[in-house]
Write a protein that holds these residues in place. Structure first.
Motif, PDB file in Angstrom:
ATOM      1  N   ILE A  35      -0.704  -6.649  10.587  1.00  0.00           N
ATOM      2  CA  ILE A  35       0.213  -6.871   9.466  1.00  0.00           C
ATOM      3  C   ILE A  35      -0.621  -7.000   8.199  1.00  0.00           C
ATOM      4  CG2 ILE A  35       1.929  -8.437   8.465  1.00  0.00           C
ATOM      5  CD1 ILE A  35       2.594  -9.293  11.376  1.00  0.00           C
ATOM      6  N   ASN A  36      -0.291  -6.188   7.207  1.00  0.00           N
ATOM      7  CA  ASN A  36      -0.988  -6.281   5.916  1.00  0.00           C
ATOM      8  C   ASN A  36      -0.588  -7.558   5.206  1.00  0.00           C
ATOM      9  OD1 ASN A  36      -2.283  -3.824   6.228  1.00  0.00           O
ATOM     10  ND2 ASN A  36      -0.614  -2.697   5.280  1.00  0.00           N
ATOM     11  N   THR A  37      -1.492  -8.046   4.335  1.00  0.00           N
ATOM     12  CA  THR A  37      -1.243  -9.296   3.618  1.00  0.00           C
ATOM     13  C   THR A  37      -1.245  -9.063   2.115  1.00  0.00           C
ATOM     14  OG1 THR A  37      -3.597  -9.824   3.630  1.00  0.00           O
ATOM     15  CG2 THR A  37      -2.263 -10.679   5.451  1.00  0.00           C
ATOM     16  N   CYS A  38      -0.459  -9.867   1.434  1.00  0.00           N
ATOM     17  CA  CYS A  38      -0.367  -9.799  -0.023  1.00  0.00           C
ATOM     18  C   CYS A  38      -0.323 -11.226  -0.565  1.00  0.00           C
ATOM     19  CB  CYS A  38       0.889  -9.040  -0.430  1.00  0.00           C
ATOM     20  SG  CYS A  38       1.091  -8.927  -2.211  1.00  0.00           S
ATOM     21  N   LEU A  39      -1.166 -11.498  -1.540  1.00  0.00           N
ATOM     22  CA  LEU A  39      -1.204 -12.808  -2.181  1.00  0.00           C
ATOM     23  C   LEU A  39      -0.561 -12.705  -3.559  1.00  0.00           C
ATOM     24  CD1 LEU A  39      -2.327 -15.754  -2.109  1.00  0.00           C
ATOM     25  CD2 LEU A  39      -4.336 -14.853  -3.293  1.00  0.00           C
ATOM     26  N   VAL A  57      -7.339 -10.851   2.312  1.00  0.00           N
ATOM     27  CA  VAL A  57      -6.124 -10.399   1.635  1.00  0.00           C
ATOM     28  C   VAL A  57      -6.243  -8.896   1.374  1.00  0.00           C
ATOM     29  CG1 VAL A  57      -4.832 -10.571  -0.531  1.00  0.00           C
ATOM     30  CG2 VAL A  57      -5.668 -12.646   0.579  1.00  0.00           C
ATOM     31  N   ASP A  58      -5.181  -8.172   1.685  1.00  0.00           N
ATOM     32  CA  ASP A  58      -5.182  -6.723   1.468  1.00  0.00           C
ATOM     33  C   ASP A  58      -4.756  -6.341   0.055  1.00  0.00           C
ATOM     34  OD1 ASP A  58      -5.797  -5.985   4.213  1.00  0.00           O
ATOM     35  OD2 ASP A  58      -3.805  -6.771   4.678  1.00  0.00           O
ATOM     36  N   TYR A  59      -3.926  -7.163  -0.532  1.00  0.00           N
ATOM     37  CA  TYR A  59      -3.273  -6.786  -1.789  1.00  0.00           C
ATOM     38  C   TYR A  59      -2.973  -8.048  -2.582  1.00  0.00           C
ATOM     39  CZ  TYR A  59       0.069  -4.036  -4.601  1.00  0.00           C
ATOM     40  OH  TYR A  59       0.712  -3.390  -5.617  1.00  0.00           O
ATOM     41  N   VAL A  60      -3.070  -7.952  -3.900  1.00  0.00           N
ATOM     42  CA  VAL A  60      -2.781  -9.111  -4.760  1.00  0.00           C
ATOM     43  C   VAL A  60      -1.746  -8.732  -5.815  1.00  0.00           C
ATOM     44  CG1 VAL A  60      -3.740 -10.702  -6.486  1.00  0.00           C
ATOM     45  CG2 VAL A  60      -5.043 -10.181  -4.415  1.00  0.00           C
ATOM     46  N   LEU A  61      -0.772  -9.600  -5.993  1.00  0.00           N
ATOM     47  CA  LEU A  61       0.151  -9.535  -7.133  1.00  0.00           C
ATOM     48  C   LEU A  61      -0.324 -10.600  -8.111  1.00  0.00           C
ATOM     49  CD1 LEU A  61       3.604  -9.387  -5.321  1.00  0.00           C
ATOM     50  CD2 LEU A  61       2.425  -7.516  -6.470  1.00  0.00           C
ATOM     51  N   ASN A  91     -11.353  -6.843  -9.202  1.00  0.00           N
ATOM     52  CA  ASN A  91     -11.886  -5.499  -9.427  1.00  0.00           C
ATOM     53  C   ASN A  91     -13.247  -5.336  -8.764  1.00  0.00           C
ATOM     54  OD1 ASN A  91      -9.725  -4.436 -10.884  1.00  0.00           O
ATOM     55  ND2 ASN A  91     -10.512  -5.193 -12.820  1.00  0.00           N
ATOM     56  N   GLU A  92     -14.101  -6.328  -8.907  1.00  0.00           N
ATOM     57  CA  GLU A  92     -15.438  -6.269  -8.308  1.00  0.00           C
ATOM     58  C   GLU A  92     -15.361  -6.179  -6.781  1.00  0.00           C
ATOM     59  OE1 GLU A  92     -17.665  -8.963 -11.747  1.00  0.00           O
ATOM     60  OE2 GLU A  92     -17.244  -9.831  -9.782  1.00  0.00           O
ATOM     61  N   GLN A  93     -14.357  -6.808  -6.196  1.00  0.00           N
ATOM     62  CA  GLN A  93     -14.196  -6.808  -4.736  1.00  0.00           C
ATOM     63  C   GLN A  93     -13.339  -5.636  -4.247  1.00  0.00           C
ATOM     64  OE1 GLN A  93     -16.026  -9.067  -2.942  1.00  0.00           O
ATOM     65  NE2 GLN A  93     -16.761  -9.479  -5.005  1.00  0.00           N
ATOM     66  N   THR A  96      -6.952  -4.205  -3.998  1.00  0.00           N
ATOM     67  CA  THR A  96      -5.819  -3.559  -4.648  1.00  0.00           C
ATOM     68  C   THR A  96      -4.946  -4.625  -5.300  1.00  0.00           C
ATOM     69  OG1 THR A  96      -5.870  -1.830  -2.979  1.00  0.00           O
ATOM     70  CG2 THR A  96      -3.846  -2.031  -4.277  1.00  0.00           C
ATOM     71  N   THR A  97      -4.616  -4.388  -6.568  1.00  0.00           N
ATOM     72  CA  THR A  97      -3.920  -5.405  -7.363  1.00  0.00           C
ATOM     73  C   THR A  97      -2.818  -4.779  -8.200  1.00  0.00           C
ATOM     74  OG1 THR A  97      -5.978  -6.674  -7.523  1.00  0.00           O
ATOM     75  CG2 THR A  97      -4.241  -7.226  -9.099  1.00  0.00           C
TER      76      THR A  97
END
Length: 124
Positions: A35-39, A57-61, A91-93, A96-97
């Motif tokens: 399951i993908n994760t989003c913070l 974390v796979d994705y950040v909002l 961005n450095e890491q 995806t945001t």
């Protein structure tokens, strides 16, 4: 728990400092189940514990609430530079945001506000 959102940011974080650990553990369990994760975050705190969480974390909002530091200080209780440093770290890491901003009439609803937000969001 709703009333806790009115605590100053640092006081809230101190009171709820187990939250990053819990979210990290939840992300690890989610990944075990593919399951993908989003913070969803304001990005106002970036410390070693948060950096460790972000590894899972796979994705950040990221919510950039205002484009002026004085509005951040007045309405959020933190500094715009804290959020921009958080964005730089993402961005450095290569995380995806998506950046979003709630438009609030008379506070950040002018064309200039939108142009400033776009400029802040451009990756180096």
């Amino acid at each position: 728990m709703f009333h806790d959102c009115f605590l100053p940011r640092r006081e809230y974080y101190t009171k709820h400092q187990r939250q990053p650990t819990f979210v990290k553990e939840l992300c690890i369990l989610a990944h075990k189940e593919n399951i993908n994760t989003c913070l969803d975050t304001s990005g106002s705190i970036l410390n070693d514990e948060i950096k460790d969480l972000l590894k899972h974390v796979d994705y950040v909002l990221l919510d950039i609430k205002y484009t002026k530091n004085e509005l951040y200080n007045k309405y959020v209780g933190c500094n715009l530079n804290d959020v921009l440093n958080f964005l730089k770290y993402l961005n450095e890491q290569n995380i995806t945001t998506t950046i979003r901003q709630v438009i609030i009439p008379s506070l950040n609803d002018k064309k200039e506000d939108t142009l400033r937000a776009a400029k802040l969001c451009k990756a180096d």
